[in-house]
Write an enzyme that holds these catalytic residues in place. Structure first.
Site, PDB file in Angstrom:
ATOM      1  N   GLU B 334       4.931   2.051   0.973  1.00  0.00           N
ATOM      2  CA  GLU B 334       6.347   1.650   0.924  1.00  0.00           C
ATOM      3  C   GLU B 334       7.170   2.941   0.776  1.00  0.00           C
ATOM      4  OE1 GLU B 334       7.278  -0.794  -2.456  1.00  0.00           O
ATOM      5  OE2 GLU B 334       9.272  -1.377  -1.733  1.00  0.00           O
ATOM      6  N   HIS B 358       3.917  -4.287   2.100  1.00  0.00           N
ATOM      7  CA  HIS B 358       4.801  -3.438   2.914  1.00  0.00           C
ATOM      8  C   HIS B 358       4.039  -2.684   4.013  1.00  0.00           C
ATOM      9  CE1 HIS B 358       8.212  -4.355   0.405  1.00  0.00           C
ATOM     10  NE2 HIS B 358       7.519  -4.012  -0.659  1.00  0.00           N
TER      11      HIS B 358
HETATM   12 ZN   LIG Z   1       6.846  -5.753  -3.983  1.00  0.00          ZN
END
Ligand SMILES: [Zn+2]
Ligand SMILES: [Zn+2]
Lengths: 487, 487
Positions: B334, B358
């Site tokens: 992320e 992510h």
């Molecule tokens: Zn999260």
């Protein structure tokens, strides 16, 4: 591929980890280059500087220059050590540069617009510059000498700079959308066009263009342009053949002064909004010129905001026909849409384009990705253009990162440097090196980018070999200089 | 793959073009789904609405909602026809939701903070909420009843909303960098934590969380959380075992009222900044709890800003050890960095993570891409989170677009919906459908996303089959409803 890890053994975990990272390193641009002993030494120095700059950014992301808007980052980039190294790299060729936005605004304002016989006028909401014997010579407009404008307004030159560039203090506020900035961008060309068609200015402009590239250690360029109706003050207008003669003579003059400079080729551009008939006659004219100047004219491309005009498929018959005699260098996929304007990529590939300009939407198209790789079609990457023209804000997440990670033949280009206050190729190289390659990628990727720019040029194989030899000499000088200065 | 085009023949050009587009369609998410006759009919209606909305955006890009900041787009999304269809889709499961930011701020402010015995106090620069028998029960701070705050300040509730959300008028000005917004984001949890640990509030909070998902046509969820020390006003504090008992009992109560709701699982989260010792004892405790609640506890994950704390490799010994008994659901990649924090992706894959939270940096890693595909690891995509938390501005250029284009198993998730004023999953589904899939992608990709969310959940195979059967009934009802309303 790496073997399956045995999770219980810590050693094998770390070995597997190294194996993955090494395999990825081999896949990315430059991953197949074997470094010489000297390159290994220089690589250490370059990676030290790269790490130092990135470590600061890890601690405080606002120190990180590439994800700042270029207008707000340029001053700090100029002071970066990595940038100073990149400026000295022999970068090979600049393959995607629009002739009319390729010379620094400083030169245009301070040199060209201070010449005799330059006039300005507001026409249909645009300020236009031109050269005239007297104000009445051109009755389209009420022309006034720039001298007069300057008498009336002490700040005129600053105002003029703004007409010739997109630079502003707060770009996010000034340009609320990509549509708005493209409308503004087009006005630059309207302002400058007639001025640059004045034959003596055209010659000096081309000479300056090559000088700026050469000073940035670029040895060859391919310029996208149109046939310009060059003129003299006495009303003489030159035809297309003479335009090429004057253009080529200027390049030759430059090469005599700078024999290390390899040359220039021309990519003819037509606005994508024309009718099929206009395109057909434009292509016919180009093919005629190509017979006369086969080495100077590289091929054909469309220009203009890709969201406007027509998609390439509209012209597929005319272009298929022309493809027997012309090479294509299409701008394609300079868009964020998906399943719409980006479909220009399908047609660029089907029409056997030699390179793709931008190709921003390419990773959305897995079949095209395979075709591009199989056919060795290179991608002209212009990261600062994409940022300024509001396609991509943070170059770390530019789609070409994935192309570079997969070893696609990417060439770093500058598009329209004068429109954003850049010169040469180094700013784009800096952004790519610091934001679009791994933090661990060093000299091998820089070398690959330089070599790609020669290999994927429109030069003949013979010329490419000569250019690579010249480049190699410069590259070795660069290595020695770095070792002298930094080691 | 398509045959090589014969450029001279216009028919074969267009056939080749269609072949490329069809092959790409088959590769992308949903491309292998065969639509039923009813689905074909509904698909036409959905694509009509999608086209209508996108055509407006092609003409005027400022009409395009997904690339506007969510805070500024939400009101218009609520009025979108495509959004109203998406709300009605049975969306399957919500697999990446943080328990403490999953209930609408409206419910918290209007319901929870109007209860008796709620107190507030400023502690170390944060406003904290809690429940107390009286102000002196907790001597860390000078607690004051919210009643009192409200008497003193008529605008208190608006101020309180701002403590519990990131929503502001001008996010670009308020949050100058990703570091700044994460510091602000963390404060939300500090404000709400003690309040939500009050046992009756915790029960109502969980019940409301499930209600909001259920009303958005979500049938199952996996919640990331920590062991919360639930308490009563009289000073009783429950231990971890009791926390799970209370949690599970609340879920069961909800399922009795809404028998179509399939259930909840818990993913235990530890802050990535802990020491190896703290992690080890945390994992041991979790494994103990997992033996007691094997069906409720799905596995383990790290939480916190990925640029802070330690990279996963730091803990590889402890995690390898625990991987024999625990499944992992790591947040990884992320980040926009390349060759740094994104290397968490290497470790997530090496540690056999069941899903990746992510995976924003994944396409930078071609070897990992292959491993993720081969091992069928799904990607939890949270586009609105990535926009609000300043990882990605325009979802059309979100890296997961390339995963979806290549048929990777992507699951649409909402992360921390209350922090950006969203509820349920529909806003994220809208953004993915309108910005991250081809304009030509219709019901097949929606169906795939719904099915992925069940298939890649932590449910047992047996439970998945049951859930898919339930989902299928709802899906058919959805198709009938659409045909009744729109056809
Ligand atoms: Zn999260
Ligand atoms: Zn261009």
């Amino acid at each position: 591929m790496c073997s399956v890890v045995k999770l219980s053994e810590s050693d094998s975990y770390l070995q597997e980890r190294i194996c993955i990272l090494k395999t990825e390193k081999a896949l990315r641009a430059g991953g197949k280059i074997k470094l010489t002993a000297k390159e290994v030494e220089v690589n250490k120095l370059i990676l030290d500087e790269k790490s130092a700059e990135l470590s600061k950014a890890h601690k405080n992301v606002s120190e990180y220059l590439p994800s700042r808007h270029f207008f707000q980052a340029k001053g700090d980039i100029d002071r970066s050590k990595v940038f100073s190294i990149i400026k000295n790299i022999p970068k090979g060729a600049s393959l995607h540069t629009h002739l009319l936005a390729a010379v620094s605004v400083d030169f245009i304002v301070e040199n060209i617009t201070y010449r005799d016989n330059i006039y300005g006028c507001f026409l249909n909401g645009n300020f236009k510059l031109t050269f005239l014997q007297n104000a009445n010579q051109d009755t389209r407009c009420l022309w006034k000498e720039l001298k007069e404008y300057r008498k009336e307004d002490a700040d005129f030159d600053n105002w003029l700079r703004k007409q010739l560039s997109l630079e502003v203090e707060n770009p996010a506020a000034t340009y609320p959308s990509i549509d708005v900035i493209w409308q503004r961008f087009k006005k630059i060309f309207t302002t400058a066009y007639d001025m640059l068609c004045y034959r003596p200015v055209f010659e000096d402009y081309i000479y300056q263009l090559l000088t700026e590239l050469y000073l940035d250690n670029v040895m060859y360029t391919e310029l996208r342009g149109t046939f310009m109706p060059l003129y003299e003050l006495n009303g003489t207008i030159y035809d297309t053949e003479e335009f090429f003669k004057i253009f080529i003579a200027t390049v030759e003059k430059f090469k005599q002064v700078y024999p290390k400079f390899v040359g220039v080729r021309y990519i003819h551009s037509i606005y994508r909004g024309v009718t099929s008939e206009v395109l057909k006659s434009g292509l016919d004219e180009l093919m005629g010129m190509k017979i006369m100047y086969p080495n100077f004219i590289a091929g054909f491309d469309f220009v203009g905001y890709e969201e406007e005009g027509k998609h390439i498929v509209h012209f597929h018959k005319e272009l298929s026909e022309a493809s027997r005699q012309l090479k294509f260098y299409f701008h394609a996929g300079e868009t964020s849409w998906y399943g719409y304007t980006d479909l220009n990529l399908v047609d660029a590939v089907l029409l056997n384009t030699s390179r793709i300009g931008h190709g921003f939407g390419l990773p959305k198209h897995p079949v095209l990705m395979e075709m591009v790789k199989a056919r060795d079609i290179s991608i002209e990457l212009c990261p600062i253009s994409n940022q300024v023209l509001m396609l991509n804000q943070d170059p770390r997440n530019h789609p070409a990162v994935y192309l570079i990670a997969n070893g696609f033949p990417v060439v770093i280009c500058n598009d329209d440097p004068s429109a954003w206050g850049a010169t040469g190729l180094s700013y784009d190289w800096y952004v790519v090196f610091m934001a679009m390659t791994s933090e661990k990628a060093g000299i091998e990727v820089l070398k690959q980018f330089a070599m790609n720019s020669i290999i994927y040029s429109a030069m003949s194989d013979h010329e490419k070999i000569e250019a690579l030899e010249k480049w190699n000499l410069d590259w070795n000088k660069f290595l020695d200089n770095i070792l002298n200065v930094l080691a």
